[in-house]
Design a protein around this motif. Structure first.
Motif, PDB file in Angstrom:
ATOM      1  N   GLN A 236     -10.541   1.488   5.757  1.00  0.00           N
ATOM      2  CA  GLN A 236     -11.453   1.887   4.693  1.00  0.00           C
ATOM      3  C   GLN A 236     -12.913   1.607   5.045  1.00  0.00           C
ATOM      4  O   GLN A 236     -13.780   2.459   4.862  1.00  0.00           O
ATOM      5  CB  GLN A 236     -11.093   1.133   3.394  1.00  0.00           C
ATOM      6  N   SER A 237     -13.174   0.405   5.546  1.00  0.00           N
ATOM      7  CA  SER A 237     -14.560  -0.021   5.767  1.00  0.00           C
ATOM      8  C   SER A 237     -15.075   0.275   7.171  1.00  0.00           C
ATOM      9  O   SER A 237     -16.287   0.234   7.409  1.00  0.00           O
ATOM     10  CB  SER A 237     -14.704  -1.518   5.477  1.00  0.00           C
TER      11      SER A 237
ATOM     12  N   SER B  39      -7.420   8.171   0.999  1.00  0.00           N
ATOM     13  CA  SER B  39      -8.714   7.884   0.373  1.00  0.00           C
ATOM     14  C   SER B  39      -9.746   7.404   1.380  1.00  0.00           C
ATOM     15  O   SER B  39     -10.947   7.600   1.191  1.00  0.00           O
ATOM     16  CB  SER B  39      -8.544   6.844  -0.734  1.00  0.00           C
ATOM     17  N   SER B  40      -9.283   6.800   2.471  1.00  0.00           N
ATOM     18  CA  SER B  40     -10.213   6.320   3.500  1.00  0.00           C
ATOM     19  C   SER B  40     -10.883   7.466   4.242  1.00  0.00           C
ATOM     20  O   SER B  40     -11.941   7.297   4.844  1.00  0.00           O
ATOM     21  CB  SER B  40      -9.475   5.426   4.499  1.00  0.00           C
TER      22      SER B  40
ATOM     23  N   SER C  58       0.833  -1.203   0.000  1.00  0.00           N
ATOM     24  CA  SER C  58       0.000   0.000   0.000  1.00  0.00           C
ATOM     25  C   SER C  58       0.867   1.252   0.000  1.00  0.00           C
ATOM     26  O   SER C  58       2.060   1.211  -0.294  1.00  0.00           O
ATOM     27  CB  SER C  58      -0.943  -0.034   1.212  1.00  0.00           C
ATOM     28  N   MET C  59       0.257   2.385   0.364  1.00  0.00           N
ATOM     29  CA  MET C  59       0.958   3.666   0.386  1.00  0.00           C
ATOM     30  C   MET C  59       0.068   4.699   1.064  1.00  0.00           C
ATOM     31  O   MET C  59      -1.035   4.386   1.496  1.00  0.00           O
ATOM     32  CB  MET C  59       1.349   4.099  -1.027  1.00  0.00           C
ATOM     33  N   ILE C  60       0.547   5.908   1.175  1.00  0.00           N
ATOM     34  CA  ILE C  60      -0.177   6.967   1.869  1.00  0.00           C
ATOM     35  C   ILE C  60      -1.613   7.098   1.368  1.00  0.00           C
ATOM     36  O   ILE C  60      -2.534   7.351   2.152  1.00  0.00           O
ATOM     37  CB  ILE C  60       0.566   8.321   1.709  1.00  0.00           C
TER      38      ILE C  60
ATOM     39  N   LYS D 199     -15.055   4.961  -2.145  1.00  0.00           N
ATOM     40  CA  LYS D 199     -13.966   5.898  -1.868  1.00  0.00           C
ATOM     41  C   LYS D 199     -12.595   5.305  -2.183  1.00  0.00           C
ATOM     42  O   LYS D 199     -11.627   6.035  -2.410  1.00  0.00           O
ATOM     43  CB  LYS D 199     -14.014   6.367  -0.413  1.00  0.00           C
ATOM     44  N   PHE D 200     -12.506   3.969  -2.224  1.00  0.00           N
ATOM     45  CA  PHE D 200     -11.227   3.330  -2.518  1.00  0.00           C
ATOM     46  C   PHE D 200     -10.841   3.511  -3.983  1.00  0.00           C
ATOM     47  O   PHE D 200      -9.708   3.223  -4.369  1.00  0.00           O
ATOM     48  CB  PHE D 200     -11.276   1.843  -2.165  1.00  0.00           C
TER      49      PHE D 200
END
Length: 343
Positions: free
Chosen positions: A314-315, A93-94, A86-88, A231-232
């Motif tokens: 995210q969720s 985005s979350s 992953s990354m920043i 949003k992801f």
């Protein structure tokens, strides 16, 4: 006297004739040409991805590593470490960065080899090495006593930072982590790009193509049983499937089990308030990993997120934010032996 002109078969004709006589050579030559072409295509897409997703933060150079980080807000420092692959942009985005920045000085790093951070090949980037690197980065940024959140693979980095450099960590939030070794045959294939020699060939040719094909299925697994949130869509997939990032991801996948084996002997050394949070239905790392860690760390609390999978940032963003607030509260109260709480 005129010179006689002699004709001879062209080099191309000789080459073609040789290939017809040796079909195995022809196959090898064809495969090599295809791999070379694939590598060029992958390099083009990697550079294109970097142009279309330029750094949104700043850079800091530490011991030959160019670290990319994003800083938002003010107040008590909150440091975010993303998981493997992953990354920043995952935290961005979350919505977690914007949410936390209302009350905290949020610093999110691209870990070595991910996003826009470099990953020198001269070092094996295990949790201890990354913890030492980030300690120097935090010192350069004037940050001590931070609340440190590590998601998935980076939970091991957060733990190592707290053990090796306790003055820099005031409290821990460990999300969806892998803490104890168990058989993981699913790691064999993702680890191939980390194999010396072969890994360079695979990561520059085959891996990006396979990663693109497998991406939808992987997302269903890590988000399951929930669906991938809209949003992801802001997460830059093409950055994640660059050869350099795939190799970094493979290296961390290969280290996963031995790191857990070594780290599991150190959890009693954690002396900071710790909130452990995980999805009850995580399909990548079973929830029992987090429950076992709660039993090993005296100053810990466990948050069980019903119906959630691996990607709780995210969720279940609000739940993760609540875990951050809980860790901050435990630290502010000087809580040093809280009762284990399973929520």
């Amino acid at each position: 006297m005129a010179l006689e002109r002699t004709s001879s078969p062209s080099f191309l004709s000789d080459f073609q004739s040789a290939l017809r006589r040796r079909p195995a050579v022809a196959m090898v030559a064809g495969a090599a040409a295809l791999l070379a072409a694939t590598a060029l295509v992958n390099r083009y897409f990697a550079r294109k991805a970097e142009r279309e997703n330029p750094p949104q933060g700043r850079f800091i150079d530490i011991d030959g590593v160019r670290l990319h980080y994003m800083e938002r807000g003010s107040g008590r420092p909150l440091v975010l470490f993303h998981g493997n692959g992953s990354m920043i942009q995952d935290f961005q985005s979350s919505g977690l960065i914007d949410l936390a920045a209302k009350d905290y000085r949020v610093v999110a790093f691209d870990r070595p080899g991910f996003g826009h951070s470099s990953r020198p090949r001269s070092i094996v980037w295990g949790p201890d090495e990354q913890a030492d690197l980030f300690q120097k980065a935090l010192e350069r940024l004037g940050i001590r006593g931070a609340i440190v959140l590590g998601h998935s693979w980076a939970a091991s980095v957060a733990i190592a930072l707290a053990i090796r450099h306790p003055s820099f960590v005031e409290a821990l939030v460990l999300a969806s982590g892998y803490y104890f070794p168990n058989p993981r045959v699913d790691l064999a294939t993702p680890s191939v790009p980390a194999v010396p020699g072969l890994g360079d060939i695979v990561s520059n040719t085959i891996s990006p193509l396979v990663a693109r094909l497998m991406w939808p299925g992987l997302m269903r697994k890590i988000f399951g049983p929930q669906s991938v949130p809209e949003k992801f869509a802001g997460f830059p997939v093409e950055m994640a499937v660059r050869p350099s990032q795939l190799r970094a991801s493979a290296e961390e996948a290969a280290m996963m089990v031995p790191i857990a084996l070594a780290a599991s002997k150190t959890y009693s050394e954690l002396t900071v308030p710790t909130v452990i949070i995980a999805g009850e239905d995580d399909r990548l790392i079973e929830f029992e990993q987090s429950a076992r860690l709660r039993d090993k760390v005296e100053q810990s609390r466990l948050r069980r997120i019903a119906g959630a999978g691996h990607m709780i940032q995210q969720s279940a963003t609000s739940d993760l934010m609540a875990a951050i607030e809980e860790a901050a509260s435990m630290s502010a109260k000087g809580e040093r032996d809280p009762a284990h709480v399973d929520r």
